[in-house]
Design a protein around this motif. Structure first.
Motif, short mmCIF file in Angstrom:
data_model
loop_
_atom_site.label_atom_id
_atom_site.label_comp_id
_atom_site.label_asym_id
_atom_site.label_seq_id
_atom_site.Cartn_x
_atom_site.Cartn_y
_atom_site.Cartn_z
N GLY A 135 21.91 35.11 32.71
CA GLY A 135 21.69 36.25 31.84
C GLY A 135 22.88 37.17 31.70
O GLY A 135 22.70 38.37 31.52
N PHE A 136 24.10 36.62 31.78
CA PHE A 136 25.28 37.46 31.57
C PHE A 136 26.45 36.64 31.05
O PHE A 136 26.44 35.40 31.08
N LEU A 137 27.45 37.37 30.55
CA LEU A 137 28.71 36.77 30.14
C LEU A 137 29.72 36.94 31.27
O LEU A 137 29.84 38.04 31.83
N VAL A 138 30.44 35.88 31.62
CA VAL A 138 31.49 35.97 32.63
C VAL A 138 32.81 36.22 31.91
O VAL A 138 33.26 35.40 31.10
N VAL A 139 33.41 37.37 32.20
CA VAL A 139 34.66 37.79 31.56
C VAL A 139 35.79 37.54 32.55
O VAL A 139 35.84 38.17 33.61
N ILE A 140 36.69 36.63 32.23
CA ILE A 140 37.76 36.26 33.15
C ILE A 140 39.00 37.08 32.83
O ILE A 140 39.53 37.01 31.72
N ALA A 141 39.43 37.88 33.80
CA ALA A 141 40.56 38.80 33.60
C ALA A 141 41.76 38.34 34.41
O ALA A 141 41.63 37.92 35.57
N GLY A 142 42.94 38.42 33.78
CA GLY A 142 44.16 38.05 34.47
C GLY A 142 44.20 36.57 34.82
O GLY A 142 43.68 35.73 34.09
N ALA A 143 44.76 36.25 35.98
CA ALA A 143 44.93 34.85 36.38
C ALA A 143 43.86 34.41 37.36
O ALA A 143 44.12 33.65 38.30
N MET A 144 42.63 34.89 37.17
CA MET A 144 41.55 34.61 38.11
C MET A 144 41.16 33.13 38.08
O MET A 144 40.98 32.55 37.02
N MET A 145 41.05 32.52 39.26
CA MET A 145 40.66 31.12 39.40
C MET A 145 39.22 31.02 39.89
O MET A 145 38.82 31.75 40.79
N LEU A 146 38.44 30.11 39.29
CA LEU A 146 37.06 29.91 39.71
C LEU A 146 36.95 28.85 40.81
O LEU A 146 35.87 28.63 41.34
N MET A 147 38.06 28.21 41.14
CA MET A 147 38.14 27.31 42.29
C MET A 147 39.34 27.72 43.12
O MET A 147 40.49 27.45 42.75
N PRO A 148 39.13 28.44 44.23
CA PRO A 148 40.26 28.87 45.07
C PRO A 148 40.94 27.67 45.73
O PRO A 148 40.40 26.56 45.75
N GLY A 149 42.11 27.92 46.29
CA GLY A 149 42.83 26.89 47.04
C GLY A 149 42.99 27.30 48.49
O GLY A 149 42.84 28.47 48.85
N LEU A 150 43.26 26.33 49.34
CA LEU A 150 43.49 26.63 50.75
C LEU A 150 44.89 27.21 50.95
O LEU A 150 45.83 26.86 50.23
N PRO A 151 45.06 28.10 51.93
CA PRO A 151 46.39 28.62 52.24
C PRO A 151 47.21 27.60 53.01
O PRO A 151 46.70 26.56 53.43
#
Length: 545
Positions: free
Chosen positions: A509-525
């Motif tokens: 029930g919402f819109l996902v607004v992606i701002a900047g360089a946001m990743m929806l799959m993070p990476g390991l350090p």
């Protein structure tokens, strides 16, 4: 620390729960029955306490520890209290941040099991999400009766792990000499399970029928006529319900001091709405006088989404916000100095203003770390006094409930002094998506303006055509700054929020607004915490932070 946990029956007894309203899953954990939501014996009208924070450092500011300590502190001063918190994701557990079960004398237990595979909830969510993805590709393979546009399928796959290699993939790979079918060699990707729409749906659902309706409404893409295609069109609702039926039930556990706690659902606050399940919170206010509910990251993320999204959708109205801050957070935002109370505390001041802008009274919880000096703590206290903000020192990590008793008393005092809280929102329901984004950017983040990419504009126009133009928004952005640039510290002004894309979560029930360089799959350090985790000869997990 030696753990002497109470049997789950003793935790249930604290809440007057009869045996028919919970199902034992281990000697120290259980699943709660949905019948609790309608049982006339349970309606205490509890006060919901939202816990948020100032902009965090990479290691976090102890918001979970403070939340757990606060619920222990409330019990210490004689109040019936319960915690509602999110389930940890394996991504951070094995990545950089570590587990999310608290620490020291303020943990939820059994901490290791809660951090790993707890009751299989994340597995169920991952499986339901990937079942829908498999049904989509199967539909394409077997003739594509819905005339799905393979290039417009938006439903990805998911995995509960930080894995940057899976951000962009090719699915249905077909050799050049084999028959090409709809969907062959199409681009796709993975996102982390905490960012899955299924996670958001489960967290927002009010019960089984609402869960079913939300799953059916999921939009997975469009057909070649440009019309939306839903999960219901693929007849995916029933099997997803089967996978999620047990996961919908909140988990009952305890803190290190035997205070009741519900751990349920785990949407991230930087890329989702970032709070525990609506079901657990509704149960909490029926079972206890005070419910401590954590919202993810800082007040510009989980807290804003709670006030603008979760509260209006669920009808749950918080009574107060606790704003966790630390000397190290203030130092980082002030570039290492605690000198000038006006300039160096700009980040803390902004977060206090954000909480107050929604009509909620606030208490600043100063989470004490071992290296904090009295002079530094005195400067924090002086700043809060100068701004008229209620505050209390919290030493929950070192002292448990006793270390958070002063915070608990202050929270109760402020709640009792503000019995008629009137909540406000950053935007109105009837505002367009662009108006909503602009108002959050300006009122909450402190931006001057927003800038939409061409892709974002096209997405918004398409969603408006489909009838989703006035949905609430969930902005995905960095947690390390009030802005969309993690390097901008303090309370930056004169900047523009860059919207790179907008996606539709019709079931949630919402819109996902992606701002900047946001990743929806993070990476390991480079140096993952996973490298220090092991199991000893007795089978005990070691090295988990």
């Amino acid at each position: 620390m030696k753990k002497n946990l109470l049997p789950i029956e003793a935790i249930a007894a604290k809440l007057d729960l009869p045996e028919d309203l919970y199902e034992r899953r281990s000697p120290v954990s259980a699943k709660l029955s949905l019948e609790l939501l309608n049982d006339a014996r349970f309606d205490r009208g509890g006060k919901l306490i939202l816990v948020t924070a100032t902009t965090p450092t990479v290691s976090g500011e102890g918001k979970t520890v403070t939340s757990i300590g606060l619920v222990q502190g409330l019990e210490t001063i004689g109040k019936r209290a319960i915690l509602t918190s999110r389930e940890p994701s394996l991504g951070p557990v094995f990545g950089m941040k570590g587990g999310a079960a608290g620490g020291g004398h303020s943990q939820v237990e059994p901490a290791e099991k809660i951090n790993l595979h707890f009751h299989g909830d994340f597995h169920a969510i991952t499986s339901a999400h990937n079942l829908l993805a498999a049904l989509i590709d199967s539909h394409l393979f077997h003739g594509n009766a819905l005339d799905l546009d393979p290039d417009a399928i938006t439903w990805p796959r998911t995995l509960d792990m930080n894995d940057r290699a899976l951000r962009n993939i090719i699915v249905s790979v077909t050799a050049a000499d084999k028959k090409q079918r709809d969907g062959s060699n199409r681009p796709s990707g993975f996102l982390i399970t905490a960012a899955s729409e299924i996670m958001a749906i489960l967290a927002l659902a009010s019960g089984r029928e609402d869960l079913r309706a939300r799953l059916a409404r999921i939009v997975i893409g469009q057909n070649r006529k440009g019309e939306p295609v839903r999960a219901a069109d693929l007849k995916a609702t029933g099997p997803m319900m089967a996978l999620l039926s047990e996961a919908l039930l909140p988990n009952l556990v305890q803190t290190t001091e035997g205070t009741p706690a519900m751990i349920h659902c785990g949407p991230f606050a930087n890329i989702a709405h970032g709070t525990s399940s609506v079901v657990s919170q509704r149960m909490g206010v029926r079972l206890a006088d005070y419910v401590v509910n954590e919202t993810g990251f800082a007040s510009d993320l989980g807290f804003e989404k709670y006030m603008d999204l979760v509260s209006p959708l669920s009808g749950i109205k918080p009574a107060i916000a606790v704003l966790v801050t630390t000397v190290q957070s203030v130092k980082q935002q002030a570039k290492g100095d605690l000198g000038d109370l006006k300039d160096e505390f700009a980040n803390l001041e902004k977060h206090i203003a954000i909480v107050r802008s929604f009509g909620l009274p606030a208490v600043v919880a100063i989470n004490r770390f071992p290296d904090d000096t009295e002079a530094e703590l005195d400067k924090l206290r002086a700043f809060c006094e100068a701004r008229g903000a209620a505050f209390a020192l919290s030493e929950a990590f070192a002292l448990g409930g006793e270390g958070a008793a002063a915070l608990a008393r202050k929270v109760v005092e402020v709640i009792e002094s503000n019995p008629n809280v009137v909540l406000t929102s950053a935007y109105a329901n009837g505002d367009s998506a662009v108006e909503k984004i602009t108002k959050v950017a300006q009122k909450i983040y402190g931006a001057d303006a927003i800038e939409l990419s061409e892709r974002a504009k096209e997405s918004l126009a398409r969603f408006a055509r489909w009838g989703f133009g006035e949905l609430p928004i969930c902005i995905a952005k960095t947690q390390y700054s009030l802005s969309d640039d993690p390097k901008l510290l303090g309370a930056p002004t004169g900047w523009t929020l860059h919207v790179t894309d907008v996606t539709l979560s019709a079931g949630a029930g919402f819109l996902v607004v992606i701002a900047g360089a946001m990743m929806l799959m993070p990476g390991l350090p480079k140096a993952s915490l996973a490298l220090g985790i092991d199991v000893d000869e007795s089978g005990e997990i070691t090295g988990m932070q």
